[in-house]
Write a protein that holds these residues in place. Sequence first.
Motif, PDB file in Angstrom:
ATOM      1  N   LEU A 105      20.001  -4.547  -5.105  1.00 54.81           N
ATOM      2  CA  LEU A 105      20.554  -4.849  -6.776  1.00 54.81           C
ATOM      3  C   LEU A 105      19.720  -4.735  -7.562  1.00 54.81           C
ATOM      4  O   LEU A 105      19.709  -4.322  -8.616  1.00 54.81           O
ATOM      5  CB  LEU A 105      21.741  -5.982  -6.692  1.00 54.81           C
ATOM      6  N   PHE A 106      18.573  -5.804  -7.287  1.00 56.46           N
ATOM      7  CA  PHE A 106      17.630  -5.864  -8.477  1.00 56.46           C
ATOM      8  C   PHE A 106      15.962  -5.614  -8.105  1.00 56.46           C
ATOM      9  O   PHE A 106      15.314  -5.725  -8.986  1.00 56.46           O
ATOM     10  CB  PHE A 106      17.589  -7.526  -8.879  1.00 56.46           C
ATOM     11  N   GLY A 107      15.855  -4.599  -7.006  1.00 56.83           N
ATOM     12  CA  GLY A 107      14.628  -4.150  -6.715  1.00 56.83           C
ATOM     13  C   GLY A 107      14.054  -3.234  -7.893  1.00 56.83           C
ATOM     14  O   GLY A 107      12.870  -3.287  -7.896  1.00 56.83           O
ATOM     15  N   LYS A 165      11.221  -6.326   3.644  1.00 55.44           N
ATOM     16  CA  LYS A 165      11.843  -5.207   4.257  1.00 55.44           C
ATOM     17  C   LYS A 165      11.057  -4.038   4.529  1.00 55.44           C
ATOM     18  O   LYS A 165      11.401  -3.444   5.566  1.00 55.44           O
ATOM     19  CB  LYS A 165      12.654  -4.638   2.907  1.00 55.44           C
ATOM     20  N   LYS A 166       9.935  -3.864   3.882  1.00 53.20           N
ATOM     21  CA  LYS A 166       9.007  -2.592   4.090  1.00 53.20           C
ATOM     22  C   LYS A 166       8.388  -2.920   5.428  1.00 53.20           C
ATOM     23  O   LYS A 166       8.178  -1.808   6.223  1.00 53.20           O
ATOM     24  CB  LYS A 166       7.838  -2.723   3.130  1.00 53.20           C
ATOM     25  N   ILE A 167       8.189  -4.099   6.047  1.00 54.83           N
ATOM     26  CA  ILE A 167       7.467  -4.486   7.297  1.00 54.83           C
ATOM     27  C   ILE A 167       8.554  -4.139   8.426  1.00 54.83           C
ATOM     28  O   ILE A 167       8.162  -3.712   9.432  1.00 54.83           O
ATOM     29  CB  ILE A 167       6.558  -5.515   7.243  1.00 54.83           C
ATOM     30  N   LYS A 168       9.589  -4.586   8.175  1.00 56.06           N
ATOM     31  CA  LYS A 168      10.805  -4.401   9.011  1.00 56.06           C
ATOM     32  C   LYS A 168      10.735  -5.137  10.225  1.00 56.06           C
ATOM     33  O   LYS A 168      11.749  -5.055  11.222  1.00 56.06           O
ATOM     34  CB  LYS A 168      10.879  -3.008   9.409  1.00 56.06           C
ATOM     35  N   SER A 210       7.820  -4.349 -10.715  1.00 47.62           N
ATOM     36  CA  SER A 210       7.207  -3.154 -11.548  1.00 47.62           C
ATOM     37  C   SER A 210       6.458  -2.038 -10.362  1.00 47.62           C
ATOM     38  O   SER A 210       6.120  -2.414  -9.346  1.00 47.62           O
ATOM     39  CB  SER A 210       5.794  -3.858 -12.288  1.00 47.62           C
ATOM     40  N   LYS A 211       6.708  -0.926 -10.799  1.00 52.40           N
ATOM     41  CA  LYS A 211       6.015   0.092 -10.189  1.00 52.40           C
ATOM     42  C   LYS A 211       4.612  -0.023  -9.764  1.00 52.40           C
ATOM     43  O   LYS A 211       4.279   0.401  -8.530  1.00 52.40           O
ATOM     44  CB  LYS A 211       6.257   1.584 -10.990  1.00 52.40           C
ATOM     45  N   ASN A 212       3.629  -0.473 -10.592  1.00 51.96           N
ATOM     46  CA  ASN A 212       2.533  -0.703 -10.142  1.00 51.96           C
ATOM     47  C   ASN A 212       2.372  -1.709  -8.870  1.00 51.96           C
ATOM     48  O   ASN A 212       1.769  -1.531  -8.176  1.00 51.96           O
ATOM     49  CB  ASN A 212       1.760  -1.362 -11.490  1.00 51.96           C
ATOM     50  N   LYS A 213       3.056  -2.852  -8.966  1.00 46.58           N
ATOM     51  CA  LYS A 213       2.857  -3.714  -7.575  1.00 46.58           C
ATOM     52  C   LYS A 213       3.499  -3.010  -6.704  1.00 46.58           C
ATOM     53  O   LYS A 213       2.996  -3.430  -5.407  1.00 46.58           O
ATOM     54  CB  LYS A 213       3.857  -5.020  -8.091  1.00 46.58           C
ATOM     55  N   LEU A 242      11.371 -11.176  -5.595  1.00 42.19           N
ATOM     56  CA  LEU A 242      11.808  -9.612  -5.209  1.00 42.19           C
ATOM     57  C   LEU A 242      10.421  -9.085  -4.614  1.00 42.19           C
ATOM     58  O   LEU A 242      10.872  -8.125  -3.582  1.00 42.19           O
ATOM     59  CB  LEU A 242      12.496  -8.871  -6.463  1.00 42.19           C
ATOM     60  N   LEU A 243       9.587  -9.017  -4.896  1.00 48.53           N
ATOM     61  CA  LEU A 243       8.202  -8.457  -4.367  1.00 48.53           C
ATOM     62  C   LEU A 243       8.282  -9.199  -2.809  1.00 48.53           C
ATOM     63  O   LEU A 243       7.841  -8.300  -1.989  1.00 48.53           O
ATOM     64  CB  LEU A 243       6.999  -8.734  -5.162  1.00 48.53           C
TER      65      LEU A 243
END
Length: 175
Positions: free
Chosen positions: A82-84, A20-23, A88-91, A13-14
């Motif tokens: 769905l599972f994001g 997704k973040k890089i796009k 962990s918030k830290n990662k 998921l990470l």
Amino acid sequence: MFEDTLELAENKLLLLYIFKKIKFPISNNEITQIILENGFINYFILQQYLNELLSSNFIKRASCSNNHKLIITKKGLKVLLLFGNRISKNKIDIIDKYLDTKIKTIKKDLSINADYTMERKNNFIVNLKILENNSTLINIKLNVDSNKKAKSLCKKWKKDYLDLYYNIVELLMNN
């Protein structure tokens, strides 16, 4: 064993989160650098995860400038939606901070062009282009009927080129 399964799912998921973040499509080397510099996954397990994400169609290869890059798919985006929350918030904080400082380096080889010319009265040709290392990633020519539309398209391309490129590639690859 249950903890290993949770860690495996979180790591995959990470990876989807990073894509997704890089796009935009990135190389295996670029994703490897991001992961290894943050110490999340060792190289061999990372390559296994990437292969599993590819075979599950959560990411796919996109040919850009005669080399293969990786990009998240709609299926991968759905899984992440769905599972994001299992990452962990830290990662997420570490990746967000890392990407905020490194995204310019990752994108440094991209050159964005948007211009237009008037062919005839009420006929403008808009040229939208992204280059990477002097190779064309995308080149779109559009015919519009006003100077205002031509300027608007150029402005939008310069502002949102990553999202637009990502959406165009996604649309073309889904059929």
